[in-house]
Design a protein around this motif. Structure first.
Motif, mmCIF file in Angstrom:
data_model
loop_
_atom_site.group_PDB
_atom_site.id
_atom_site.type_symbol
_atom_site.label_atom_id
_atom_site.label_comp_id
_atom_site.label_asym_id
_atom_site.label_seq_id
_atom_site.Cartn_x
_atom_site.Cartn_y
_atom_site.Cartn_z
ATOM 1 N N ARG A 188 -49.811 -82.424 -41.047
ATOM 2 C CA ARG A 188 -48.507 -81.962 -40.555
ATOM 3 C C ARG A 188 -48.590 -81.567 -39.075
ATOM 4 N N ASN A 189 -49.663 -80.906 -38.690
ATOM 5 C CA ASN A 189 -49.828 -80.504 -37.286
ATOM 6 C C ASN A 189 -49.789 -81.707 -36.353
ATOM 7 N N VAL A 190 -50.520 -82.770 -36.693
ATOM 8 C CA VAL A 190 -50.562 -83.928 -35.788
ATOM 9 C C VAL A 190 -49.258 -84.717 -35.848
ATOM 10 N N LEU A 191 -48.607 -84.754 -37.011
ATOM 11 C CA LEU A 191 -47.288 -85.394 -37.088
ATOM 12 C C LEU A 191 -46.302 -84.690 -36.168
ATOM 13 N N ASN A 192 -46.382 -83.370 -36.103
ATOM 14 C CA ASN A 192 -45.470 -82.553 -35.292
ATOM 15 C C ASN A 192 -45.869 -82.462 -33.824
ATOM 16 N N MET A 193 -46.973 -83.103 -33.423
ATOM 17 C CA MET A 193 -47.511 -82.922 -32.076
ATOM 18 C C MET A 193 -47.786 -81.435 -31.813
ATOM 19 N N ALA A 194 -48.382 -80.791 -32.805
ATOM 20 C CA ALA A 194 -48.708 -79.368 -32.689
ATOM 21 C C ALA A 194 -50.168 -79.133 -33.060
ATOM 22 N N SER A 195 -51.030 -80.034 -32.645
ATOM 23 C CA SER A 195 -52.457 -79.906 -32.964
ATOM 24 C C SER A 195 -53.137 -78.825 -32.143
#
Length: 387
Positions: A166-173
């Motif tokens: 979910r983090n990488v999908l959201n560009m929130a890594s």
């Protein structure tokens, strides 16, 4: 003295021969590096964006053996006031407007044509999101909250260790990655040279070590996050992205032409921006998204995934453009209004309430100037409102 001169001559000849051998051995890599260095030059950009397979390693994304999905033509439609100037200012290369599944406007500019397979840049991210949604529904991937290292263990111990899907999908890594296209030494341009010289993006990604914040806390557009999504999919399925995309999405669409991905030296698809299709074939994909994943009664992409993916779930700043799972949501968007977007003017705009899809490709070297993205979205909205 004469023997010394002969010896020096032999050394010079040996070095010259070695240089020739190395030059021939590395000729393809050197040619690709030269192509990358001039990819966005004013005199070459339009031609380059229609012929990326001349500059990079590629893999075909086959259209399959089915019949072409014929997009019917509806009544002619005149673009709203200001569109002609916008097309010129933004170096638009193609513009196609679908309304209720009919082509209402289609035109090509700057010497391009309907058979050109144009580079998608980050529009490709939204295709990958759709593929992930299919695999999630099939339980090939357990949960969006699984850590990425569960499927891509080579990322253990690096910057992505601790980030979820979910983090990488959201560009929130939270991973530190410089995406300045105008800085030769930025991470995004270093990554481009890795691709051009036949390196491996998995190694490049695994080597990243720094985070500027904890995963999930802050949104920052980091294209390498999308490569991690690709690593997760490959790790979960044991198959290539090109094969999976062709099988699950492309073949059922009935495209006019095969597409292709740019690849790295290991044949791994450049999933964060390497897809190439014709404008009409981008429109076919877009029409299925507009129809909540259905084509001819077949549920190709889960409808609930499309709704979730195009919802502004990422932790973006208040009052700024929203982001979902590799999709953008404009400021002030109404329900069903979202877009896929790539650098240099690549867009697929959706207005589900009005039944409108707009595909626009471009070679806009001023795409990063203040207000350009907002200007483009306003033009798409004007077109949709005037149909």
């Amino acid at each position: 003295m004469r023997s010394l001169l002969k010896w020096l001559l032999r050394i010079v000849l040996a070095l010259a021969l070695a240089a020739v051998v190395v030059g021939l051995w590395k000729r393809e890599e050197l040619m690709r590096l030269m192509a990358v260095n001039s990819l966005f030059s004013e005199e070459k950009i339009v031609q380059n964006f229609s012929n990326m397979d001349d500059a990079f390693l590629t893999v075909t994304v086959p259209r399959g053996d089915g019949p072409t999905w014929e997009l019917p033509y509806g009544p002619d439609f005149d673009l709203p006031d200001g569109a002609a100037r916008w097309i010129e200012d933004r170096a638009v290369t193609s513009l196609l407007v679908l309304h209720d599944g009919e082509i209402r406007f289609e035109e090509y500019y700057l010497g391009t044509g309907p058979d050109d397979r144009r580079i998608s840049w980050s529009v490709a991210k939204s295709y990958l999101s759709s593929l992930l949604g299919i695999l999630l529904a099939e339980r090939a991937i357990g949960s969006l909250d699984d850590p990425v290292v569960k499927y891509a263990p080579e990322l253990s111990g690096g910057a992505y260790d601790g980030a979820t899907i979910r983090n990488v999908l959201n560009m929130a890594s939270g991973v530190t990655f410089d995406e300045d296209y105008l800085d030769y030494n930025s991470d995004i341009n270093r990554m481009g040279r890795v691709v051009a010289l036949g390196g491996e993006l998995d190694d490049f990604t695994a080597a990243l070590q720094d985070r500027f914040t904890n995963p999930g806390e802050t949104w920052q557009y980091v294209s390498i996050d999308t490569h991690v999504i690709g690593m997760v999919i490959r790790g979960a399925t044991g198959r290539s992205i090109a094969d999976l995309l062709a099988e699950r999405i492309i073949a059922p669409l009935g495209l006019e032409r095969d597409g292709y991905y740019i690849t790295d030296g290991a044949g791994v698809a450049f999933v964060l921006g390497g897809l190439n299709f014709t404008t009409r074939d981008y429109a076919r994909f877009a029409q299925v998204i507009l129809q909540n994943g259905v084509r001819d009664g077949q549920q190709m992409i889960p409808a609930d995934w499309i709704a979730e993916a195009t919802w502004p779930s990422a932790p973006t700043a208040a009052g700024k453009i929203g982001y979902g799972y590799q999709w953008w949501i404009p400021i002030g968007a109404h329900e069903g209004e979202f877009l896929a977007r790539g650098v240099y003017g690549q867009y697929i705009y959706f207005d589900q309430a009005r039944g409108v899809v707009i595909v626009s490709t471009g070679a806009d070297r001023r795409f990063r100037e203040n207000g350009v993205n907002e200007e483009n979205i306003e033009m798409f909205r004007k077109i949709a409102e005037n149909l």
